[in-house]
Design a protein around this motif. Structure first.
Motif, PDB file in Angstrom:
ATOM      1  N   ILE A 155       0.834  -1.209   0.000  1.00 32.42           N
ATOM      2  CA  ILE A 155       0.000   0.000   0.000  1.00 32.42           C
ATOM      3  C   ILE A 155       0.865   1.253   0.000  1.00 32.42           C
ATOM      4  CG2 ILE A 155      -1.656   1.324   1.393  1.00 32.42           C
ATOM      5  CD1 ILE A 155      -2.950  -1.041   0.124  1.00 32.42           C
ATOM      6  N   ARG A 156       1.913   1.244   0.810  1.00 34.75           N
ATOM      7  CA  ARG A 156       2.747   2.451   0.897  1.00 34.75           C
ATOM      8  C   ARG A 156       3.433   2.720  -0.439  1.00 34.75           C
ATOM      9  NH1 ARG A 156       2.204   3.383   6.471  1.00 34.75           N
ATOM     10  NH2 ARG A 156       3.531   5.140   6.958  1.00 34.75           N
ATOM     11  N   GLU A 157       3.864   1.653  -1.136  1.00 32.49           N
ATOM     12  CA  GLU A 157       4.503   1.870  -2.443  1.00 32.49           C
ATOM     13  C   GLU A 157       3.521   2.504  -3.422  1.00 32.49           C
ATOM     14  OE1 GLU A 157       6.142  -1.884  -3.571  1.00 32.49           O
ATOM     15  OE2 GLU A 157       7.928  -1.553  -2.313  1.00 32.49           O
ATOM     16  N   LYS A 158       2.269   2.108  -3.334  1.00 32.26           N
ATOM     17  CA  LYS A 158       1.269   2.631  -4.291  1.00 32.26           C
ATOM     18  C   LYS A 158       0.771   4.017  -3.897  1.00 32.26           C
ATOM     19  CE  LYS A 158      -0.903  -1.512  -6.022  1.00 32.26           C
ATOM     20  NZ  LYS A 158      -0.681  -2.088  -7.082  1.00 32.26           N
ATOM     21  N   LEU A 159       0.583   4.252  -2.612  1.00 33.30           N
ATOM     22  CA  LEU A 159      -0.113   5.473  -2.193  1.00 33.30           C
ATOM     23  C   LEU A 159       0.788   6.551  -1.601  1.00 33.30           C
ATOM     24  CD1 LEU A 159      -3.427   4.197  -0.586  1.00 33.30           C
ATOM     25  CD2 LEU A 159      -2.902   4.719  -2.968  1.00 33.30           C
ATOM     26  N   CYS A 160       1.860   6.120  -0.975  1.00 35.33           N
ATOM     27  CA  CYS A 160       2.699   7.144  -0.305  1.00 35.33           C
ATOM     28  C   CYS A 160       4.148   6.681  -0.283  1.00 35.33           C
ATOM     29  CB  CYS A 160       2.175   7.425   1.104  1.00 35.33           C
ATOM     30  SG  CYS A 160       1.808   5.961   2.106  1.00 35.33           S
ATOM     31  N   PRO A 161       4.736   6.523  -1.503  1.00 34.79           N
ATOM     32  CA  PRO A 161       6.088   5.967  -1.578  1.00 34.79           C
ATOM     33  C   PRO A 161       7.144   6.823  -0.884  1.00 34.79           C
ATOM     34  CG  PRO A 161       5.361   6.783  -3.728  1.00 34.79           C
ATOM     35  CD  PRO A 161       4.171   6.826  -2.830  1.00 34.79           C
ATOM     36  N   GLU A 162       6.871   8.120  -0.755  1.00 32.88           N
ATOM     37  CA  GLU A 162       7.874   9.016  -0.145  1.00 32.88           C
ATOM     38  C   GLU A 162       7.845   8.959   1.373  1.00 32.88           C
ATOM     39  OE1 GLU A 162       9.705  10.445  -2.294  1.00 32.88           O
ATOM     40  OE2 GLU A 162       8.411  10.007  -4.019  1.00 32.88           O
ATOM     41  N   LYS A 163       6.780   8.391   1.906  1.00 28.85           N
ATOM     42  CA  LYS A 163       6.558   8.483   3.345  1.00 28.85           C
ATOM     43  C   LYS A 163       7.406   7.485   4.118  1.00 28.85           C
ATOM     44  CE  LYS A 163       2.548   9.795   5.666  1.00 28.85           C
ATOM     45  NZ  LYS A 163       1.195  10.111   5.350  1.00 28.85           N
ATOM     46  N   LEU A 164       7.631   7.796   5.384  1.00 30.21           N
ATOM     47  CA  LEU A 164       8.233   6.855   6.335  1.00 30.21           C
ATOM     48  C   LEU A 164       7.592   5.473   6.174  1.00 30.21           C
ATOM     49  CD1 LEU A 164      10.045   7.866   8.740  1.00 30.21           C
ATOM     50  CD2 LEU A 164       7.999   7.731  10.166  1.00 30.21           C
ATOM     51  N   SER A 165       8.383   4.412   6.272  1.00 32.84           N
ATOM     52  CA  SER A 165       7.790   3.069   6.145  1.00 32.84           C
ATOM     53  C   SER A 165       7.001   2.742   7.406  1.00 32.84           C
ATOM     54  CB  SER A 165       8.890   2.036   5.947  1.00 32.84           C
ATOM     55  OG  SER A 165       9.603   1.898   7.155  1.00 32.84           O
ATOM     56  N   GLY A 166       6.201   1.666   7.329  1.00 35.11           N
ATOM     57  CA  GLY A 166       5.439   1.233   8.499  1.00 35.11           C
ATOM     58  C   GLY A 166       6.351   0.898   9.676  1.00 35.11           C
ATOM     59  N   SER A 167       7.439   0.182   9.391  1.00 33.50           N
ATOM     60  CA  SER A 167       8.302  -0.197  10.518  1.00 33.50           C
ATOM     61  C   SER A 167       9.008   1.030  11.099  1.00 33.50           C
ATOM     62  CB  SER A 167       9.281  -1.304  10.140  1.00 33.50           C
ATOM     63  OG  SER A 167       9.970  -0.934   8.995  1.00 33.50           O
ATOM     64  N   GLU A 168       9.337   2.000  10.249  1.00 34.81           N
ATOM     65  CA  GLU A 168       9.942   3.240  10.783  1.00 34.81           C
ATOM     66  C   GLU A 168       8.938   4.003  11.657  1.00 34.81           C
ATOM     67  OE1 GLU A 168      13.220   4.380   7.325  1.00 34.81           O
ATOM     68  OE2 GLU A 168      11.097   4.709   6.919  1.00 34.81           O
ATOM     69  N   TRP A 169       7.681   4.031  11.194  1.00 38.34           N
ATOM     70  CA  TRP A 169       6.636   4.718  11.994  1.00 38.34           C
ATOM     71  C   TRP A 169       6.561   4.071  13.381  1.00 38.34           C
ATOM     72  CZ3 TRP A 169       2.373   3.913  14.907  1.00 38.34           C
ATOM     73  CH2 TRP A 169       1.502   4.972  15.131  1.00 38.34           C
ATOM     74  N   LEU A 170       6.532   2.751  13.384  1.00 40.55           N
ATOM     75  CA  LEU A 170       6.426   2.026  14.669  1.00 40.55           C
ATOM     76  C   LEU A 170       7.656   2.282  15.538  1.00 40.55           C
ATOM     77  CD1 LEU A 170       4.918  -1.307  13.320  1.00 40.55           C
ATOM     78  CD2 LEU A 170       3.862   0.146  15.079  1.00 40.55           C
ATOM     79  N   GLU A 171       8.812   2.392  14.889  1.00 35.34           N
ATOM     80  CA  GLU A 171      10.050   2.615  15.647  1.00 35.34           C
ATOM     81  C   GLU A 171      10.025   3.991  16.316  1.00 35.34           C
ATOM     82  OE1 GLU A 171      11.814  -0.204  15.999  1.00 35.34           O
ATOM     83  OE2 GLU A 171      12.773   1.071  17.501  1.00 35.34           O
ATOM     84  N   VAL A 172       9.531   5.008  15.601  1.00 34.16           N
ATOM     85  CA  VAL A 172       9.439   6.349  16.220  1.00 34.16           C
ATOM     86  C   VAL A 172       8.482   6.292  17.409  1.00 34.16           C
ATOM     87  CG1 VAL A 172       8.750   8.767  15.882  1.00 34.16           C
ATOM     88  CG2 VAL A 172       9.956   7.569  14.052  1.00 34.16           C
ATOM     89  N   ALA A 173       7.334   5.624  17.215  1.00 34.08           N
ATOM     90  CA  ALA A 173       6.340   5.549  18.312  1.00 34.08           C
ATOM     91  C   ALA A 173       6.958   4.843  19.525  1.00 34.08           C
ATOM     92  CB  ALA A 173       5.086   4.834  17.832  1.00 34.08           C
ATOM     93  N   LYS A 174       7.649   3.744  19.266  1.00 28.97           N
ATOM     94  CA  LYS A 174       8.214   2.981  20.397  1.00 28.97           C
ATOM     95  C   LYS A 174       9.328   3.777  21.092  1.00 28.97           C
ATOM     96  CE  LYS A 174       8.755  -0.997  18.101  1.00 28.97           C
ATOM     97  NZ  LYS A 174       9.128  -2.399  17.874  1.00 28.97           N
ATOM     98  N   THR A 175      10.102   4.525  20.294  1.00 30.62           N
ATOM     99  CA  THR A 175      11.157   5.365  20.900  1.00 30.62           C
ATOM    100  C   THR A 175      10.519   6.402  21.823  1.00 30.62           C
ATOM    101  OG1 THR A 175      12.457   5.070  18.901  1.00 30.62           O
ATOM    102  CG2 THR A 175      13.152   6.845  20.350  1.00 30.62           C
ATOM    103  N   ALA A 176       9.428   6.989  21.343  1.00 31.75           N
ATOM    104  CA  ALA A 176       8.725   7.982  22.182  1.00 31.75           C
ATOM    105  C   ALA A 176       8.225   7.313  23.464  1.00 31.75           C
ATOM    106  CB  ALA A 176       7.558   8.584  21.404  1.00 31.75           C
ATOM    107  N   HIS A 177       7.605   6.159  23.329  1.00 28.23           N
ATOM    108  CA  HIS A 177       7.068   5.470  24.512  1.00 28.23           C
ATOM    109  C   HIS A 177       8.171   5.190  25.527  1.00 28.23           C
ATOM    110  CE1 HIS A 177       3.673   3.727  21.743  1.00 28.23           C
ATOM    111  NE2 HIS A 177       3.582   5.028  21.913  1.00 28.23           N
ATOM    112  N   ARG A 178       9.322   4.738  25.010  1.00 28.73           N
ATOM    113  CA  ARG A 178      10.425   4.410  25.933  1.00 28.73           C
ATOM    114  C   ARG A 178      10.932   5.662  26.650  1.00 28.73           C
ATOM    115  NH1 ARG A 178      12.442   1.320  21.366  1.00 28.73           N
ATOM    116  NH2 ARG A 178      11.468  -0.735  21.515  1.00 28.73           N
ATOM    117  N   ALA A 179      10.737   6.818  25.991  1.00 32.07           N
ATOM    118  CA  ALA A 179      11.151   8.077  26.639  1.00 32.07           C
ATOM    119  C   ALA A 179      10.028   8.622  27.529  1.00 32.07           C
ATOM    120  CB  ALA A 179      11.524   9.093  25.563  1.00 32.07           C
TER     121      ALA A 179
END
Ligand code: V47
Length: 361
Positions: free
Chosen positions: A188-212
């Motif tokens: 889906i990301r390749e078709k609709l939002c190829p420039e955007k952060l990947s799903g796993s990167e999004w999750l990594e930012v969220a988890k980094t925030a949670h850990r902080a």
């Protein structure tokens, strides 16, 4: 209802719900295939009432979209504009301060600030924005910048996500909204939002925030070209991340609005899909406490019914929402406290005003 659940083939899932056993992805897919909406609603309502009783939460909040200039230009988005293109705008920090001052006499407890992925606003712009909002209204909680924006701001600063979050928090950031998650699927990301952060990167930012120690929300944009399997994968990935950190406060399924987007031939979601998605997210996301029926995207009528299909939160007064309205939403720009409470009471629920972190006001 037990007879109905047996007839519809949902009895095994019912037993899992009663014994608080985690549902498998296959259960989620099966739930999507049922035509028996009341049976699905019954299952979701069991979990909803176990976690949140008869309460339905709302918040007195204000939205500010500081700029729609965006380098990602996702195909589902009518809000983002290329720099210098017709309709592109960016607010100065003074203009943002003015937006806060305009509402100073109202009991706003949260300001929700998001924008596009701007190519050249400097790091200090984001820090000054937060500091200025806090200076204008020290008691307000700032929920700002999706995980996509946080990654971009860190890139501009040349800092790690962790360091950037420290700076943003010191400047006034309170928590992170759930946008930008879309559907995590690479297809889906390749078709609709190829420039955007990947799903796993999004999750990594969220988890980094949670850990902080920073809490956040999570969304899923549904009703475009994704499959039911991809929706369930998205929910499962969020559930795994939540097992690790516990930092997500609520999940918000966002109904796709096709108007003025590159996907304007897609039909808008129907009420059945909206209610199924609310209910299935309630059943799959056993470790996320709140499910939000965002009235701006669902419309107040479906959002009200969603309170019996798993949702326990309507978001809030909002005021001046741009992302959905640019994509053709015909809902109002704002709801008063009285209107929200009326919707909730009519649904047989108890209205409870909350702050961003779900403390009761
Ligand atoms: O990330 C973009 C979505 C999101 C469209 O955290 C669209 O409490 C529908 O995330 N049709 C921004 N949706 C909004 C958002 C949000 C809203 C309310 C509460 C919270 C919260 C978060 O809107 C974007 C994107 O996924 N979006 N275009 C569209 N055409």
């Amino acid at each position: 209802m037990e007879q109905t659940l047996k007839k519809t083939g949902l009895y095994e899932i019912y037993e899992k719900v009663l014994s608080e056993t985690r549902l498998d992805p296959e259960d989620g897919i099966k739930l999507y295939s049922t035509d028996n909406l009341p049976a699905l609603g019954h299952l979701a309502n069991l979990v909803r009432e176990r976690l949140n009783g008869n309460r339905a939460f709302y918040i007195y909040n204000q939205h500010i979209n500081y700029s729609n200039v965006c380098i990602n230009l996702c195909r589902f988005c009518a809000f983002g504009k290329g720099k210098g293109k017709a309709g592109a705008y960016e607010m100065t920090v003074d203009e943002i301060a003015e937006k806060i001052r305009e509402r100073k006499d109202e009991p706003v407890t949260e300001v929700h600030i998001v924008g596009g992925i701007h190519p050249d606003l400097p790091y200090d712009y984001y820090l000054d924005m937060l500091k200025t909002v806090k200076a204008e209204r020290p008691e307000i909680h700032i929920q700002a910048f999706t995980c996509v924006e946080i990654a971009h701001i860190a890139h501009i600063a040349g800092k790690s996500i962790d360091e950037t979050l420290q700076d943003l928090t010191a400047a006034g950031l309170g928590s992170i909204p759930g946008g930008g998650a879309e559907v995590f699927s690479t297809r889906i990301r390749e078709k609709l939002c190829p420039e955007k952060l990947s799903g796993s990167e999004w999750l990594e930012v969220a988890k980094t925030a949670h850990r902080a120690g920073i809490r956040s929300n999570a969304t899923m944009l549904y009703g475009h070209i994704e499959t039911v399997e991809e929706r369930i994968e998205h929910m499962t990935a969020l559930r795994e991340a939540q097992d690790e950190t516990g930092g997500f406060m609520c999940f918000i399924p966002l109904a796709f609005h096709p108007g003025n987007t590159n996907l304007d031939r897609v039909s808008p979601t129907g009420g059945v899909d909206d209610l199924k998605t609310i209910a299935i997210s309630r059943l799959m996301l056993d470790n996320i406490r709140h499910i939000k029926a965002y009235w701006v995207m669902l419309g107040p009528k479906v959002a009200q019914i969603a309170l019996s299909f798993g949702a326990d939160d309507l978001d809030g007064t909002v005021m001046e929402e741009k992302i959905t309205h640019m994509a053709g939403a015909d809902t109002a720009q704002a709801m008063s406290r009285e209107e929200i409470e009326h919707l909730i009471r009519q649904a047989g629920r108890e209205p409870v005003e909350r702050d961003t972190l779900y403390n009761i006001i």
